[in-house]
Design a protein around this motif. Structure first.
Motif, PDB file in Angstrom:
ATOM      1  N   GLY A   1      54.858 103.153 114.727  1.00  0.00           N
ATOM      2  CA  GLY A   1      55.135 104.453 114.140  1.00  0.00           C
ATOM      3  C   GLY A   1      55.846 105.432 115.053  1.00  0.00           C
ATOM      4  O   GLY A   1      56.171 106.550 114.643  1.00  0.00           O
ATOM      5  N   ILE A   2      56.116 105.039 116.292  1.00  0.00           N
ATOM      6  CA  ILE A   2      56.768 105.928 117.256  1.00  0.00           C
ATOM      7  C   ILE A   2      58.237 105.528 117.407  1.00  0.00           C
ATOM      8  O   ILE A   2      58.554 104.369 117.675  1.00  0.00           O
ATOM      9  CB  ILE A   2      56.064 105.875 118.632  1.00  0.00           C
TER      10      ILE A   2
ATOM     11  N   ALA B   1      53.092 104.285 126.001  1.00  0.00           N
ATOM     12  CA  ALA B   1      52.324 103.156 126.523  1.00  0.00           C
ATOM     13  C   ALA B   1      51.272 102.705 125.512  1.00  0.00           C
ATOM     14  O   ALA B   1      51.091 101.500 125.279  1.00  0.00           O
ATOM     15  CB  ALA B   1      51.666 103.536 127.846  1.00  0.00           C
ATOM     16  N   LEU B   2      50.574 103.653 124.884  1.00  0.00           N
ATOM     17  CA  LEU B   2      49.556 103.306 123.897  1.00  0.00           C
ATOM     18  C   LEU B   2      50.181 102.668 122.658  1.00  0.00           C
ATOM     19  O   LEU B   2      49.639 101.708 122.101  1.00  0.00           O
ATOM     20  CB  LEU B   2      48.765 104.550 123.507  1.00  0.00           C
TER      21      LEU B   2
ATOM     22  N   GLN C   1      50.845  97.814 119.537  1.00  0.00           N
ATOM     23  CA  GLN C   1      51.778  96.885 118.897  1.00  0.00           C
ATOM     24  C   GLN C   1      51.574  95.467 119.425  1.00  0.00           C
ATOM     25  O   GLN C   1      51.520  94.491 118.651  1.00  0.00           O
ATOM     26  CB  GLN C   1      53.216  97.342 119.163  1.00  0.00           C
ATOM     27  N   LYS C   2      51.449  95.331 120.735  1.00  0.00           N
ATOM     28  CA  LYS C   2      51.359  94.002 121.349  1.00  0.00           C
ATOM     29  C   LYS C   2      49.995  93.350 121.121  1.00  0.00           C
ATOM     30  O   LYS C   2      49.896  92.123 121.069  1.00  0.00           O
ATOM     31  CB  LYS C   2      51.631  94.096 122.853  1.00  0.00           C
TER      32      LYS C   2
ATOM     33  N   LYS D   1      49.655  90.399 118.513  1.00  0.00           N
ATOM     34  CA  LYS D   1      48.606  89.526 119.071  1.00  0.00           C
ATOM     35  C   LYS D   1      49.088  88.733 120.295  1.00  0.00           C
ATOM     36  O   LYS D   1      48.705  87.573 120.506  1.00  0.00           O
ATOM     37  CB  LYS D   1      48.072  88.575 117.995  1.00  0.00           C
ATOM     38  N   ASP D   2      49.922  89.375 121.110  1.00  0.00           N
ATOM     39  CA  ASP D   2      50.389  88.742 122.346  1.00  0.00           C
ATOM     40  C   ASP D   2      49.344  88.837 123.457  1.00  0.00           C
ATOM     41  O   ASP D   2      49.412  88.098 124.445  1.00  0.00           O
ATOM     42  CB  ASP D   2      51.695  89.394 122.811  1.00  0.00           C
TER      43      ASP D   2
END
Length: 439
Positions: A227-228, A264-265, A270-271, A276-277
């Motif tokens: 969303g950013i 960063a958040l 996202q990851k 799911k990295d």
């Protein structure tokens, strides 16, 4: 010519190995410094740890001879414990001889009057240096691990090139560094903004791949990360580093409101949640003021951390709010599922953390040793992101030049697993930008 360096207590509490950092010169430790270090040894923070380390180093040296007479160091210098109470008469009238700082000054003044070689007081206390100057004592800051903040590596460089070079970059998806004819080297994962040297509007934002010696296009051109949307080129660069799993350590430096923590958040969520990295997102920050133990606050670990982690929760709720109206509940659900963990740096030491995305906020309040401790916790497939503003430091023994974040940026700027970008434009609000820039 050999010199005599007299170390203040704050130098030792900042770097317990400082006694080995003065080459073949002589080191004097006033007795009052030993007493002050002893008072700090029971603290359960980095200051207490450094006090205990210094005591162990000196105890090992004690086995080589009498410290009151001087013990040889491996680098050719000598260390000596000075009984400074013997020279208090050197102080001018009106100066309280019972204050530890004044006893250190008395030692410096007495040795300066007795010795034919330069005597230098080393202290991180600005007022101590001012008082020393007033007494005619040469004083210096401890600068062994200091970085000139005004020369701090920014991670982004503007380069003017002919338009055909930019066209070549777009056509071939790469540009050899040698074609740029640069006077200065490019560092690994440094960003370059190619501009038309003849004043045209054409430009290209790219990243230097050191292993191939090429400038390469951005891998991640997504306009939306949890969303950013990046609002400026530095934020685009930040997402390029944050989303690249081959870059294991990312540092984001910038003033308040530039979006360091939010970016960063967003990348971490996202990851971890979407892609799911990584198994888990760990968010931590120094507990400031550093001297307050978490035990003074009531409740379990999460309740103790809550006041210190409030800025993190604010950003997290803002991010999750775009996907769920009940933001507090959504964050709690992510924690319940084990996808997010709020941790105190106090509990990081000794852990091995594999397959996780770690964010260390307010990293400017960490010492170089604490930064090293955190990074060495990283296990296989773990990414660490450190954010901070070197001009907003609350640690009593650190400043913008000696904190662990700026030290890290400069020391690792050419490593292929590391990336850095300095965020310069405030995006929080017009009012916040005015305050950050003008006050």
């Amino acid at each position: 010519m050999k010199k005599i360096y007299i170390l203040d207590t704050n130098v030792i509490l900042h770097d317990p190995k400082s006694i080995f950092s003065f080459e073949d010169n002589n080191i004097i430790i006033p007795m009052v410094v030993i007493e002050e270090v002893d008072d700090k040894k029971k603290r359960q923070d980095s200051v207490g740890r450094n006090a205990r380390l210094f005591s162990r180093y000196v105890d090992e040296l004690r086995k080589k001879g009498k410290l009151s007479e001087g013990v040889e160091l491996d680098n050719g210098g000598k260390i000596k414990i000075e009984l400074n109470h013997q020279v208090l008469g050197q102080l001018p009238k009106g100066i309280d001889p019972n204050k530890p700082d004044n006893r250190i000054l008395a030692t410096s003044l007495g040795l300066q009057n007795e010795q034919d070689i330069p005597v230098i007081l080393v202290t991180k206390d600005i007022n101590m240096r001012i008082k020393a100057d007033a007494l005619g004592i040469k004083a210096e800051d401890y600068a062994t691990d200091a970085i000139d903040i005004d020369e701090l590596y920014s991670g982004l460089k503007d380069i003017k090139v002919p338009a055909d070079k930019i066209n070549s970059f777009f056509s071939n998806k790469r540009l050899n560094q040698e074609e740029l004819s640069l006077d200065e080297k490019l560092y690994s994962n440094q960003f370059v903004n190619l501009e038309d040297s003849f004043g045209g509007s054409q430009s290209a934002l790219c990243r230097y791949d050191k292993s191939k010696n090429y400038l390469v296009p951005f891998i991640f051109n997504s306009s939306d990360v949890w969303g950013i949307v990046p609002r400026n080129r530095e934020q685009r660069c930040a997402f390029e580093l944050l989303l690249n799993d081959n870059i294991k350590l990312v540092t984001l430096v910038g003033k308040a409101g530039t979006g360091k923590t939010l970016l960063a958040l967003a990348a971490g969520l996202q990851k971890v949640v979407e892609d799911k990295d990584y198994k888990k997102l760990i968010v931590t920050r120094p507990i400031v003021p550093m001297g307050n133990d978490l035990g003074f606050l009531p409740g379990d670990k999460d309740e103790k951390l809550a006041p210190w982690m409030r800025p993190i929760f604010d950003n997290m709720e803002f991010l999750v709010g775009g996907k769920d109206e009940n933001t507090a509940s959504a964050v709690a659900d992510l924690k319940e599922m084990g996808l997010i963990e709020m941790e105190a740096i106090t509990y990081i030491r000794g852990r091995s953390i594999p397959n996780q995305f770690i964010i260390v906020d307010e990293a400017q309040n960490l010492t170089p040793h604490e930064i090293k401790t955190i990074i060495t916790r990283a296990g296989e497939n773990t990414k660490i992101v450190l954010t901070g503003d070197p001009y907003q430091i609350d640690h009593p023994y650190l400043d913008s030049n000696s904190n662990g974040l700026t030290y890290l940026v400069e020391r690792l700027k050419d490593k292929e697993l590391v990336g850095h970008i300095t965020l310069s434009k405030g995006e929080r609000s017009e009012l916040a930008e005015i305050a950050a820039s003008s006050l």
